[in-house]
Structure formats: C-alpha cells, structure tokens
Design a protein around this motif. Structure first.
Motif, PDB file in Angstrom:
ATOM      1  N   UNK A   1       0.771  -1.172  -0.086  1.00 34.86           N
ATOM      2  CA  UNK A   1      -0.095   0.019   0.023  1.00 34.86           C
ATOM      3  C   UNK A   1       0.957   1.287   0.138  1.00 34.86           C
ATOM      4  N   UNK A   2       1.918   1.215   0.710  1.00 31.95           N
ATOM      5  CA  UNK A   2       3.011   2.169   0.715  1.00 31.95           C
ATOM      6  C   UNK A   2       3.575   2.656  -0.495  1.00 31.95           C
ATOM      7  N   UNK A   3       3.922   1.402  -1.414  1.00 27.23           N
ATOM      8  CA  UNK A   3       4.577   1.437  -2.543  1.00 27.23           C
ATOM      9  C   UNK A   3       3.538   2.133  -3.595  1.00 27.23           C
TER      10      UNK A   3
ATOM     11  N   UNK B   1       8.902  13.682  -6.383  1.00 27.55           N
ATOM     12  CA  UNK B   1       8.350  13.792  -4.984  1.00 27.55           C
ATOM     13  C   UNK B   1       8.392  12.303  -4.444  1.00 27.55           C
ATOM     14  N   UNK B   2       8.211  11.331  -5.312  1.00 28.41           N
ATOM     15  CA  UNK B   2       8.172   9.918  -4.721  1.00 28.41           C
ATOM     16  C   UNK B   2       9.920   9.573  -4.364  1.00 28.41           C
ATOM     17  N   UNK B   3      10.888   9.996  -5.326  1.00 30.31           N
ATOM     18  CA  UNK B   3      12.122   9.866  -5.199  1.00 30.31           C
ATOM     19  C   UNK B   3      12.724  10.789  -3.728  1.00 30.31           C
ATOM     20  N   UNK B   4      12.170  11.736  -3.561  1.00 32.38           N
ATOM     21  CA  UNK B   4      12.649  12.506  -2.430  1.00 32.38           C
ATOM     22  C   UNK B   4      12.022  11.967  -1.108  1.00 32.38           C
ATOM     23  N   UNK B   5      10.949  11.698  -1.093  1.00 31.29           N
ATOM     24  CA  UNK B   5      10.253  11.077  -0.170  1.00 31.29           C
ATOM     25  C   UNK B   5      10.978   9.566   0.341  1.00 31.29           C
ATOM     26  N   UNK B   6      11.035   8.751  -0.630  1.00 34.05           N
ATOM     27  CA  UNK B   6      11.631   7.600  -0.430  1.00 34.05           C
ATOM     28  C   UNK B   6      13.095   7.453   0.067  1.00 34.05           C
TER      29      UNK B   6
ATOM     30  N   UNK C   1       2.856  15.122   2.490  1.00 31.55           N
ATOM     31  CA  UNK C   1       1.755  15.520   2.536  1.00 31.55           C
ATOM     32  C   UNK C   1       0.564  14.655   1.716  1.00 31.55           C
ATOM     33  N   UNK C   2       0.964  14.575   0.374  1.00 30.67           N
ATOM     34  CA  UNK C   2       0.280  13.710  -0.461  1.00 30.67           C
ATOM     35  C   UNK C   2      -0.013  12.488  -0.166  1.00 30.67           C
ATOM     36  N   UNK C   3       1.434  11.686   0.207  1.00 32.25           N
ATOM     37  CA  UNK C   3       1.054  10.264   0.609  1.00 32.25           C
ATOM     38  C   UNK C   3       0.274  10.357   1.958  1.00 32.25           C
TER      39      UNK C   3
ATOM     40  N   UNK D   1      -4.833  14.179  13.597  1.00 33.81           N
ATOM     41  CA  UNK D   1      -3.516  14.652  12.646  1.00 33.81           C
ATOM     42  C   UNK D   1      -2.533  13.910  13.308  1.00 33.81           C
ATOM     43  N   UNK D   2      -2.398  13.952  14.310  1.00 36.93           N
ATOM     44  CA  UNK D   2      -1.341  13.356  15.338  1.00 36.93           C
ATOM     45  C   UNK D   2      -1.304  11.975  14.851  1.00 36.93           C
ATOM     46  N   UNK D   3      -2.245  10.961  14.959  1.00 35.90           N
ATOM     47  CA  UNK D   3      -2.162   9.750  14.960  1.00 35.90           C
ATOM     48  C   UNK D   3      -1.917   9.322  13.415  1.00 35.90           C
ATOM     49  N   UNK D   4      -2.540  10.249  12.559  1.00 42.54           N
ATOM     50  CA  UNK D   4      -2.145   9.945  11.067  1.00 42.54           C
ATOM     51  C   UNK D   4      -0.688   9.940  10.701  1.00 42.54           C
TER      52      UNK D   4
END
Lengths: 206, 117
Positions: free
Chosen positions: A139-141, A151-156, A188-190, B2-5
């Motif tokens: 799910x994370x992937x 963004x994906x590269x930087x977050x990873x 944030x988007x993730x 928001x904290x738990x998320x």
C-alpha cells in the motif's frame, strides 16, 4: 537516466558528494574495468544487497526489485571504464540510478490504477502478521506510485532510506531547499493517499 | 487525528526501513554473469594484439588492416607503372623537362680514370 539540465553546482557543498579521500568502491570499480574479475565479485557482494534493499522498499515487489538490481549493476559494469575517482561516489550513483529505475516502474504501475493494485491480497482477520506487513508495504509503494516522480524519489530517499537532505540533494542533483520542498509536499500527498486506508494498513484499532 | 495519522505514516516508514532483503544466489549469479559479459566484450578488440604473434604488432604499427589496404593498392600501382611504362608517364616526363630525357645506366667513363691525376 541522468538529468544534465537539473545538475547544479550545489553538489560540491554537500559532504556526501565531496571527493572522498579514499572511495574503496570507486577503486574496485576501476580495478574491474582493468580486468580484475575478483573486484566484480567484491562489488556485487557489497552493493547488490543495498540496491535490492532500496528497490524492495520502493516497489514492494521482490521480482521487480531483483530486476532493477540486475539492471543497476549492469549499468555500473558499463560505466566502470569511464569512472572518475573523486568526482562522484559509487554510493551516490547507485542511489540515483536505483531511484530513477524504480520510479520508472512505479509510473507504469500508476497506469494500472491505484485502486486495482492497492488492495491487500487477503484482508480477513486470519491473515498472518507477515502478510499484513506485506500488504502495508504494498500500500505504501502504491501510494508512492501515485506521487509525481521527483516527490516519490525524495520521500523514499528521506523516509525509506533515512538519508539526510544534503545527501538527497547530491543524489537528485538539486539544491537542499528543493529537496525540503519535494519531501514536504510528497509526504503530505502520501498521507492524503493513505487516508481512509487505515483498516487495510492494520492501524485501524489505534 | 492529525497526530495519529502522522504516527501511522512514521510507523509505515520505519517498517519499510527495517526491510533487509538478501539477494539470492540466482540474482548474484545473474549480476556476475553480466559483469563477465561486459568485461569480455570490452577486452575483445584488445586481446589479439596483446596476445598475438609479432607480425600482428607490426600490422598494428602500420595502422591495422585499413592501412594495409592502402599500402597494397599503392604497391600494385607502383608495380604496374614500372612494368607497363604507360605512355602517359613519358608524356609527363617530357612536359616536365621539356624534352625527351634518356638516362644511360651504362658506365661510359673509365672508372680507373677517376683515380688518375
């Protein structure tokens, strides 16, 4: 896979990219280029697990991660004769190429449709912890796949590899501020993508 | 909320960071086979020169087979000119010297006369 247009002189300011007095892996690479087969074996033993780890964390798919690992190493064998000791570190190069190849694959996955692939294989209460873990990682992937490539590269690199912003700046050949912006937006988007999937992620009881 | 998320996300990240997959023997073998293939391909054009007999090095000094082609062509042309003595060549000689030139390869002068005096 490199992006010359994005290259910035900031690389020299980061400790990660500064010419190491002794880059053992760079030296081994040159030895391989000069016909030393044992050097290739040493490099494979030390580098393949790292590349496989990075690819696995980004893709959460063993077969795909292995293919990426072989491709990254193949590219390393090809660049060996042109390797310039002191200009770049093998570790930086590996992170960059692996990162690029993984986002290539994530992009293809994106075309399939996030909802089709993000479902856990077996969401019944009887699934083992290991399977739940695999489902969470998948799910994370898939959530990474929903992000723009950079963004994906930087977050990873920041959160899956645990690298510092200057290190990521050297790998992505951008400034540190750009890295901060990419990781902040990406994270944030993730979170937004994963919102509502708490049950699937196994964190619903919290 | 928001904290738990945020905590959930951090938990996911740390779970991913804990992954330490070990490459299997098959993958290692594939990678090493690639390394060998790339190295062999790179060494291929060099090997005959370094390992070959002396005449190969001589050939290399001349510039390799392409240079030999030119060498053969000019040798054949020279031989043909010498044997056939084409009319065009004596015409050129005449235009250069303005007259017919003959070179006597015989010895007219008594060589002993040089020793006299």
């Amino acid at each position: 896979m490199s992006h010359p247009a994005r290259a910035m002189p900031l690389m020299d300011e980061t400790p990660f990219a500064s010419p190491a007095p002794l880059d053992a892996e760079g030296a081994l690479l040159l030895a391989y280029a000069n016909g030393d087969r044992e050097a290739a074996r040493e490099l494979t033993v030390s580098l393949a697990p790292r590349v496989l780890g990075q690819a696995t964390r980004m893709l959460s798919d063993r077969a795909e991660a292995e293919d990426v690992t072989q491709e990254v190493m193949l590219r390393l064998w090809h660049v060996a004769p042109d390797w310039r000791q002191g200009e770049a570190r093998v570790a930086t190069w590996l992170y960059r190429v692996t990162s690029n190849l993984c986002t290539d694959r994530l992009r293809r996955r994106r075309g399939v449709g996030l909802d089709d692939v993000a479902e856990p294989p077996d969401p019944t209460p009887s699934v083992t912890d290991r399977m739940q873990g695999e489902a969470r990682m998948r799910a994370l992937s898939d959530a990474l796949a929903a992000l723009p490539d950079r963004q994906a590269q930087a977050v990873a690199l920041r959160h899956l590899e645990g690298l510092s912003n200057p290190e990521i700046a050297a790998i992505m050949e951008i400034g540190v501020e750009a890295v901060e912006s990419l990781t902040a937006r990406g994270k944030r988007a993730l979170a937004a993508t994963l919102r509502g999937r708490k049950e699937e992620l196994g964190y619903g009881d919290d | 909320m928001a904290m738990t998320e945020r905590d959930d996300l951090e938990n996911l990240f740390s779970e991913a960071r804990a992954l330490r997959p070990e490459p299997g023997d098959d993958l290692m073998a594939r990678i090493l086979a690639d390394a060998e293939a790339v190295a062999a391909e790179r060494e291929r054009p060099v090997r005959p020169v370094s390992a070959g007999p002396g005449w190969r090095n001589w050939l290399r000094t001349l510039g390799g087979w392409p240079a030999v082609g030119g060498l053969v062509a000019s040798t054949v042309a020279g031989l043909w000119i010498g044997v056939a003595q084409p009319a065009a060549l004596s015409d050129i000689a005449a235009s250069v010297w303005g007259e017919q030139v003959s070179v006597n390869l015989g010895v007219d002068v008594d060589p002993l006369s040089l020793l006299e005096g």
